[in-house]
Design a protein around this motif. Structure first.
Motif, PDB file in Angstrom:
ATOM      1  N   LEU A   1      96.132 -69.038  20.518  1.00  0.00           N
ATOM      2  CA  LEU A   1      94.882 -68.270  20.524  1.00  0.00           C
ATOM      3  C   LEU A   1      94.597 -67.640  19.169  1.00  0.00           C
ATOM      4  O   LEU A   1      93.443 -67.618  18.710  1.00  0.00           O
ATOM      5  CB  LEU A   1      94.950 -67.189  21.610  1.00  0.00           C
ATOM      6  CG  LEU A   1      95.071 -67.695  23.054  1.00  0.00           C
ATOM      7  CD1 LEU A   1      95.232 -66.522  24.008  1.00  0.00           C
ATOM      8  CD2 LEU A   1      93.856 -68.521  23.433  1.00  0.00           C
ATOM      9  N   GLY A   2      95.618 -67.123  18.530  1.00  0.00           N
ATOM     10  CA  GLY A   2      95.404 -66.496  17.229  1.00  0.00           C
ATOM     11  C   GLY A   2      94.914 -67.481  16.180  1.00  0.00           C
ATOM     12  O   GLY A   2      93.970 -67.194  15.431  1.00  0.00           O
ATOM     13  N   MET A   3      95.537 -68.660  16.133  1.00  0.00           N
ATOM     14  CA  MET A   3      95.122 -69.657  15.150  1.00  0.00           C
ATOM     15  C   MET A   3      93.750 -70.217  15.484  1.00  0.00           C
ATOM     16  O   MET A   3      92.927 -70.453  14.581  1.00  0.00           O
ATOM     17  CB  MET A   3      96.159 -70.785  15.096  1.00  0.00           C
ATOM     18  CG  MET A   3      95.925 -71.776  13.970  1.00  0.00           C
ATOM     19  SD  MET A   3      96.027 -70.953  12.359  1.00  0.00           S
ATOM     20  CE  MET A   3      95.379 -72.225  11.294  1.00  0.00           C
ATOM     21  N   ARG A   4      93.470 -70.428  16.753  1.00  0.00           N
ATOM     22  CA  ARG A   4      92.162 -70.974  17.141  1.00  0.00           C
ATOM     23  C   ARG A   4      91.038 -70.013  16.747  1.00  0.00           C
ATOM     24  O   ARG A   4      90.021 -70.426  16.171  1.00  0.00           O
ATOM     25  CB  ARG A   4      92.125 -71.229  18.649  1.00  0.00           C
ATOM     26  CG  ARG A   4      90.763 -71.686  19.158  1.00  0.00           C
ATOM     27  CD  ARG A   4      90.702 -71.676  20.679  1.00  0.00           C
ATOM     28  NE  ARG A   4      89.357 -72.032  21.131  1.00  0.00           N
ATOM     29  CZ  ARG A   4      88.362 -71.162  21.269  1.00  0.00           C
ATOM     30  NH1 ARG A   4      88.544 -69.886  20.958  1.00  0.00           N
ATOM     31  NH2 ARG A   4      87.169 -71.557  21.699  1.00  0.00           N
ATOM     32  N   ASN A   5      91.189 -68.737  17.058  1.00  0.00           N
ATOM     33  CA  ASN A   5      90.137 -67.767  16.745  1.00  0.00           C
ATOM     34  C   ASN A   5      89.921 -67.618  15.237  1.00  0.00           C
ATOM     35  O   ASN A   5      88.779 -67.550  14.763  1.00  0.00           O
ATOM     36  CB  ASN A   5      90.480 -66.417  17.363  1.00  0.00           C
ATOM     37  CG  ASN A   5      90.503 -66.459  18.879  1.00  0.00           C
ATOM     38  OD1 ASN A   5      89.864 -67.314  19.492  1.00  0.00           O
ATOM     39  ND2 ASN A   5      91.244 -65.553  19.499  1.00  0.00           N
ATOM     40  N   ALA A   6      91.035 -67.561  14.496  1.00  0.00           N
ATOM     41  CA  ALA A   6      90.899 -67.453  13.044  1.00  0.00           C
ATOM     42  C   ALA A   6      90.276 -68.709  12.453  1.00  0.00           C
ATOM     43  O   ALA A   6      89.467 -68.644  11.514  1.00  0.00           O
ATOM     44  CB  ALA A   6      92.268 -67.196  12.418  1.00  0.00           C
ATOM     45  N   MET A   7      90.628 -69.857  13.009  1.00  0.00           N
ATOM     46  CA  MET A   7      90.098 -71.135  12.508  1.00  0.00           C
ATOM     47  C   MET A   7      88.592 -71.245  12.773  1.00  0.00           C
ATOM     48  O   MET A   7      87.831 -71.718  11.918  1.00  0.00           O
ATOM     49  CB  MET A   7      90.835 -72.279  13.200  1.00  0.00           C
ATOM     50  CG  MET A   7      90.440 -73.663  12.760  1.00  0.00           C
ATOM     51  SD  MET A   7      91.217 -74.121  11.224  1.00  0.00           S
ATOM     52  CE  MET A   7      90.760 -75.865  11.169  1.00  0.00           C
ATOM     53  N   ILE A   8      88.143 -70.799  13.923  1.00  0.00           N
ATOM     54  CA  ILE A   8      86.711 -70.873  14.251  1.00  0.00           C
ATOM     55  C   ILE A   8      85.909 -69.991  13.292  1.00  0.00           C
ATOM     56  O   ILE A   8      84.829 -70.376  12.827  1.00  0.00           O
ATOM     57  CB  ILE A   8      86.482 -70.452  15.722  1.00  0.00           C
ATOM     58  CG1 ILE A   8      86.984 -71.551  16.657  1.00  0.00           C
ATOM     59  CG2 ILE A   8      85.007 -70.173  15.976  1.00  0.00           C
ATOM     60  CD1 ILE A   8      86.848 -71.219  18.122  1.00  0.00           C
ATOM     61  N   ASN A   9      86.421 -68.811  12.974  1.00  0.00           N
ATOM     62  CA  ASN A   9      85.729 -67.948  12.012  1.00  0.00           C
ATOM     63  C   ASN A   9      85.665 -68.593  10.630  1.00  0.00           C
ATOM     64  O   ASN A   9      84.653 -68.474   9.921  1.00  0.00           O
ATOM     65  CB  ASN A   9      86.442 -66.598  11.923  1.00  0.00           C
ATOM     66  CG  ASN A   9      86.306 -65.785  13.191  1.00  0.00           C
ATOM     67  OD1 ASN A   9      85.325 -65.912  13.919  1.00  0.00           O
ATOM     68  ND2 ASN A   9      87.295 -64.955  13.474  1.00  0.00           N
ATOM     69  N   THR A  10      86.737 -69.278  10.258  1.00  0.00           N
ATOM     70  CA  THR A  10      86.773 -69.917   8.939  1.00  0.00           C
ATOM     71  C   THR A  10      85.838 -71.113   8.863  1.00  0.00           C
ATOM     72  O   THR A  10      85.251 -71.380   7.804  1.00  0.00           O
ATOM     73  CB  THR A  10      88.210 -70.349   8.617  1.00  0.00           C
ATOM     74  OG1 THR A  10      89.085 -69.237   8.747  1.00  0.00           O
ATOM     75  CG2 THR A  10      88.320 -70.887   7.199  1.00  0.00           C
ATOM     76  N   LEU A  11      85.668 -71.829   9.968  1.00  0.00           N
ATOM     77  CA  LEU A  11      84.822 -73.025   9.960  1.00  0.00           C
ATOM     78  C   LEU A  11      83.360 -72.705   9.669  1.00  0.00           C
ATOM     79  O   LEU A  11      82.597 -73.594   9.286  1.00  0.00           O
ATOM     80  CB  LEU A  11      84.932 -73.750  11.310  1.00  0.00           C
ATOM     81  CG  LEU A  11      86.257 -74.474  11.573  1.00  0.00           C
ATOM     82  CD1 LEU A  11      86.295 -75.024  12.990  1.00  0.00           C
ATOM     83  CD2 LEU A  11      86.483 -75.580  10.556  1.00  0.00           C
ATOM     84  N   GLY A  12      82.945 -71.456   9.855  1.00  0.00           N
ATOM     85  CA  GLY A  12      81.568 -71.088   9.577  1.00  0.00           C
ATOM     86  C   GLY A  12      81.321 -70.641   8.148  1.00  0.00           C
ATOM     87  O   GLY A  12      80.181 -70.315   7.791  1.00  0.00           O
ATOM     88  N   ASP A  13      82.365 -70.625   7.296  1.00  0.00           N
ATOM     89  CA  ASP A  13      82.201 -70.186   5.914  1.00  0.00           C
ATOM     90  C   ASP A  13      81.507 -71.253   5.073  1.00  0.00           C
ATOM     91  O   ASP A  13      81.539 -72.453   5.381  1.00  0.00           O
ATOM     92  CB  ASP A  13      83.565 -69.851   5.297  1.00  0.00           C
ATOM     93  CG  ASP A  13      84.170 -68.592   5.902  1.00  0.00           C
ATOM     94  OD1 ASP A  13      83.403 -67.808   6.491  1.00  0.00           O
ATOM     95  OD2 ASP A  13      85.397 -68.412   5.796  1.00  0.00           O
ATOM     96  N   ASP A  14      80.924 -70.809   3.957  1.00  0.00           N
ATOM     97  CA  ASP A  14      80.132 -71.707   3.118  1.00  0.00           C
ATOM     98  C   ASP A  14      80.971 -72.802   2.475  1.00  0.00           C
ATOM     99  O   ASP A  14      80.517 -73.947   2.339  1.00  0.00           O
ATOM    100  CB  ASP A  14      79.416 -70.902   2.026  1.00  0.00           C
ATOM    101  CG  ASP A  14      78.361 -69.969   2.598  1.00  0.00           C
ATOM    102  OD1 ASP A  14      77.897 -70.245   3.725  1.00  0.00           O
ATOM    103  OD2 ASP A  14      78.017 -68.969   1.944  1.00  0.00           O
ATOM    104  N   TYR A  15      82.190 -72.482   2.052  1.00  0.00           N
ATOM    105  CA  TYR A  15      82.987 -73.490   1.347  1.00  0.00           C
ATOM    106  C   TYR A  15      83.377 -74.644   2.273  1.00  0.00           C
ATOM    107  O   TYR A  15      83.565 -75.766   1.822  1.00  0.00           O
ATOM    108  CB  TYR A  15      84.232 -72.858   0.711  1.00  0.00           C
ATOM    109  CG  TYR A  15      85.245 -72.300   1.685  1.00  0.00           C
ATOM    110  CD1 TYR A  15      86.252 -73.092   2.190  1.00  0.00           C
ATOM    111  CD2 TYR A  15      85.194 -70.971   2.077  1.00  0.00           C
ATOM    112  CE1 TYR A  15      87.197 -72.589   3.067  1.00  0.00           C
ATOM    113  CE2 TYR A  15      86.115 -70.449   2.946  1.00  0.00           C
ATOM    114  CZ  TYR A  15      87.117 -71.257   3.445  1.00  0.00           C
ATOM    115  OH  TYR A  15      88.035 -70.756   4.316  1.00  0.00           O
ATOM    116  N   VAL A  16      83.516 -74.364   3.594  1.00  0.00           N
ATOM    117  CA  VAL A  16      83.796 -75.443   4.543  1.00  0.00           C
ATOM    118  C   VAL A  16      82.560 -76.325   4.704  1.00  0.00           C
ATOM    119  O   VAL A  16      82.650 -77.565   4.720  1.00  0.00           O
ATOM    120  CB  VAL A  16      84.246 -74.866   5.898  1.00  0.00           C
ATOM    121  CG1 VAL A  16      84.439 -75.982   6.926  1.00  0.00           C
ATOM    122  CG2 VAL A  16      85.538 -74.068   5.742  1.00  0.00           C
ATOM    123  N   THR A  17      81.404 -75.699   4.814  1.00  0.00           N
ATOM    124  CA  THR A  17      80.156 -76.463   4.906  1.00  0.00           C
ATOM    125  C   THR A  17      79.937 -77.308   3.654  1.00  0.00           C
ATOM    126  O   THR A  17      79.509 -78.471   3.726  1.00  0.00           O
ATOM    127  CB  THR A  17      78.971 -75.506   5.108  1.00  0.00           C
ATOM    128  OG1 THR A  17      79.211 -74.692   6.258  1.00  0.00           O
ATOM    129  CG2 THR A  17      77.678 -76.284   5.302  1.00  0.00           C
TER     130      THR A  17
END
Length: 326
Positions: free
Chosen positions: A211-227
């Motif tokens: 759960l901890g990794m999933r939640n942190a990963m979802i927040n990171t996926l919305g960052d500009d550098y990932v896009t």
């Protein structure tokens, strides 16, 4: 180097404070091991002062004022000489710790690393495939498993797999007829005895990592550098692992440092339920018996292991995220 030096200085200061508290806290506990021994002897008749002095000498109770005891204690810490155990007299503290430490390191240490690695990988996959069954199944399972208390899970496994089905041993680290040593018979018996405690630790800790990794990963996926990385046509696996997961793992890495440092302390409840002779089981008996030398040695080991783990995590933070060095 400046960043590492700052962290090293903070580590040294915290270590001194921990060593000092480790000296003070056992002495604030009510009761005294000498009084406990005299209480047992007084059931057979009055106890003289000479008998009390003999008991104190036998147990190695420190004399002098608090400052003298503190200086002597610091010398013992430097020499790694923690004296004789009150509870397991005449065994030395070093001998007891040396016997219990390998069991805890192998059991709790291996389970902690496995749970972290597996839970982190599942959390990355669940976040990357969010909205699919690869997300819902681990999320629901992790939420369900993370609600299980250690002792409750241990008692369930002990009852059903130990007493009802007789699949696994119910207590100890090896059988009474097995001779300890690096032999196939001992290793096989020790692994069989470690199954139930290991499953308990994995079941109760795996959900938190997922759960901890999933939640942190979802927040990171919305960052500009990932896009931006996705817009440049990078492969999905590269974006997920090298861009999103590298930053999302930082909070989990902090938790892993704390968990790894707590390995030396062991899982006290799990070891107590299964009678597993690790550091946690030894610490429980030391507290019950007001064994100051053994308590001090175990508390110091736990504290130092946590501090070292946090120091290594801080250094690793500086490698993974250069912004922390500013």
């Amino acid at each position: 180097m400046k960043y590492a030096a700052q962290k090293l200085g903070l580590f040294a200061l915290t270590l001194w404070a921990a060593v000092t508290l480790n000296f003070i806290l056992p002495r604030l506990m009510p009761g005294d091991p000498t009084d406990a021994a005299i209480a047992k002897l007084s059931q057979n008749g009055p106890v003289t002062e000479a008998t009390r002095a003999a008991i104190e000498a036998q147990l190695g109770v420190p004399d002098g004022n608090v400052l003298q005891q503190y200086v002597a204690y610091l010398g013992q810490v430097v020499r790694l000489d923690f004296g004789t155990s009150y509870t397991f007299f005449p065994e030395t503290v070093g001998h007891l710790v040396g016997q219990a430490l390998p069991y805890t390191l192998i059991l709790v240490g291996a389970c902690t690393v496995i749970a972290f690695v597996v839970g982190t990988l599942i959390g990355v996959a669940a976040a990357w495939k969010r909205g699919t069954w690869l997300d819902s199944l681990p999320t629901l399972s992790g939420s369900f498993m993370s609600t299980f208390p250690y002792f409750w899970t241990a008692l369930l496994l002990l009852f059903f797999l130990g007493y009802v089905l007789h699949w696994f041993p119910t207590t100890g680290a090896y059988g009474a007829t097995t001779t300890p040593g690096f032999t196939p018979a001992f290793v096989g018996d020790a692994l069989l005895h470690a199954v139930l405690p290991a499953v308990t630790i994995l079941v109760t800790s795996l959900g938190g990592w997922i759960l901890g990794m999933r939640n942190a990963m979802i927040n990171t996926l919305g960052d500009d550098y990932v896009t931006f990385a996705e817009a440049n046509g990078l492969k999905g696996r590269t974006v997920a692992v090298r861009y999103a997961a590298r930053n999302a793992i930082l909070p989990n890495l902090t938790g892993f440092g704390l968990a790894l440092g707590g390995v030396v302390g062991g899982s006290i409840l799990v070891e107590q339920v299964f009678g597993y002779p690790g550091i946690g089981y030894l610490l429980f008996n030391a507290v019950i018996g007001q064994d100051y030398p053994l308590m001090q040695a175990l508390f110091l080991m736990i504290t130092v292991s946590v501090l070292v783990a946090n120091f290594l995590v801080d250094i690793l933070y500086g490698v993974l995220d250069p912004r922390t060095r500013r």
